[in-house]
Design an enzyme around this catalytic site. Structure first.
Site, PDB file in Angstrom:
ATOM      1  N   PHE A   1       0.825  -1.199   0.000  1.00 36.88           N
ATOM      2  CA  PHE A   1       0.000   0.000   0.000  1.00 36.88           C
ATOM      3  C   PHE A   1       0.863   1.254   0.000  1.00 36.88           C
ATOM      4  O   PHE A   1       1.806   1.376   0.792  1.00 36.88           O
ATOM      5  CB  PHE A   1      -0.901   0.046   1.239  1.00 36.88           C
ATOM      6  N   ASP A   2       0.507   2.203  -0.863  1.00 35.75           N
ATOM      7  CA  ASP A   2       1.019   3.558  -0.765  1.00 35.75           C
ATOM      8  C   ASP A   2       0.368   4.195   0.471  1.00 35.75           C
ATOM      9  O   ASP A   2      -0.624   3.659   0.997  1.00 35.75           O
ATOM     10  CB  ASP A   2       0.635   4.305  -2.051  1.00 35.75           C
ATOM     11  N   LEU A   3       0.894   5.330   0.920  1.00 31.38           N
ATOM     12  CA  LEU A   3       0.335   5.996   2.095  1.00 31.38           C
ATOM     13  C   LEU A   3      -0.518   7.205   1.721  1.00 31.38           C
ATOM     14  O   LEU A   3      -1.751   7.175   1.828  1.00 31.38           O
ATOM     15  CB  LEU A   3       1.465   6.415   3.045  1.00 31.38           C
TER      16      LEU A   3
END
Length: 220
Positions: free
Chosen positions: A9-11
């Site tokens: 996951f990107d943030l």
């Protein structure tokens, strides 16, 4: 049987909406160079990509000026901007459900790793993550492709067992550079055209669509 056991996951723009904090921090940094921002929404385009690169390409800063801008950005961000942030609705329950089903959740962000860890703790998300990887404070390992490659090496993973989830082309291109599938999310800061042009394997509009897609893939 899971098709992708590891979910990267990107943030920013994927788990949380950092618009207020990031744009105020950027505006503060630009102000030190005599650049005033009348509309903070104009700075939304800086959310996601490595800031050092954005300062150089969007404002014509030299390498040293861009480094100075990063230092000014951090003056505001580390004290205030980091918490001018909000969790996207449904993300906490999604991560909890994914973890309970045996998925290994990994953070892959261009944000400096110490800041990313503080944000995950602030939103009580840290316990969902098996591994956290961000850029270094000296601005090395800031490219999303480098970050994903580091994760694969450190965790000894095959890209076939992973999928990258993010809201900007940099997430998709970073996944492609590592021969990894990807999901582009439209509730962040990228457009459908941006994500599809970059070559996203899938594109979803909402957190609920993301959940449905992940569980549909699991049984496909």
């Amino acid at each position: 049987m899971m098709k992708y056991r590891y979910l990267l996951f990107d943030l920013d723009g994927t788990l949380t909406n950092p618009e207020v904090g990031v744009t105020r921090s950027v505006a503060y940094a630009l102000r030190q160079f005599g650049i005033e921002t009348n509309d903070l929404s104009e700075l939304r385009k800086l959310i996601g990509p490595p800031l050092l690169d954005s300062f150089r390409t969007l404002y014509g800063f030299s390498e040293s000026q861009a480094q100075q801008a990063i230092e000014h950005y951090r003056e505001y961000f580390t004290q205030t901007g980091i918490f001018e942030n909000e969790l996207y609705l449904g993300i906490d329950s999604l991560l909890q459900e994914l973890a309970s089903k045996g998925y290994k959740i990994v953070l892959a962000t261009s944000k400096p790793e110490p800041y990313a860890i503080r944000i995950l703790h602030h939103f009580h998300l840290h316990h969902h993550f098996t591994f956290i990887c961000g850029s270094n404070l000296d601005n090395s390992r800031r490219n999303k492709g480098e970050i994903i490659a580091h994760i694969l090496k450190q965790m000894e993973l095959s890209a076939d067992d992973c999928i990258m989830i993010g809201d900007r082309e940099h997430d998709i291109l970073g996944a492609k550079a590592n021969h990894m599938d990807s999901i582009g999310v439209l509730f962040g800061f990228g457009s459908r055209e941006e994500l599809e042009t970059a070559g996203a394997t899938y594109v979803v509009e909402t957190v609920e669509e993301l959940r449905a897609l992940l569980f549909r893939i699991e049984f496909s």
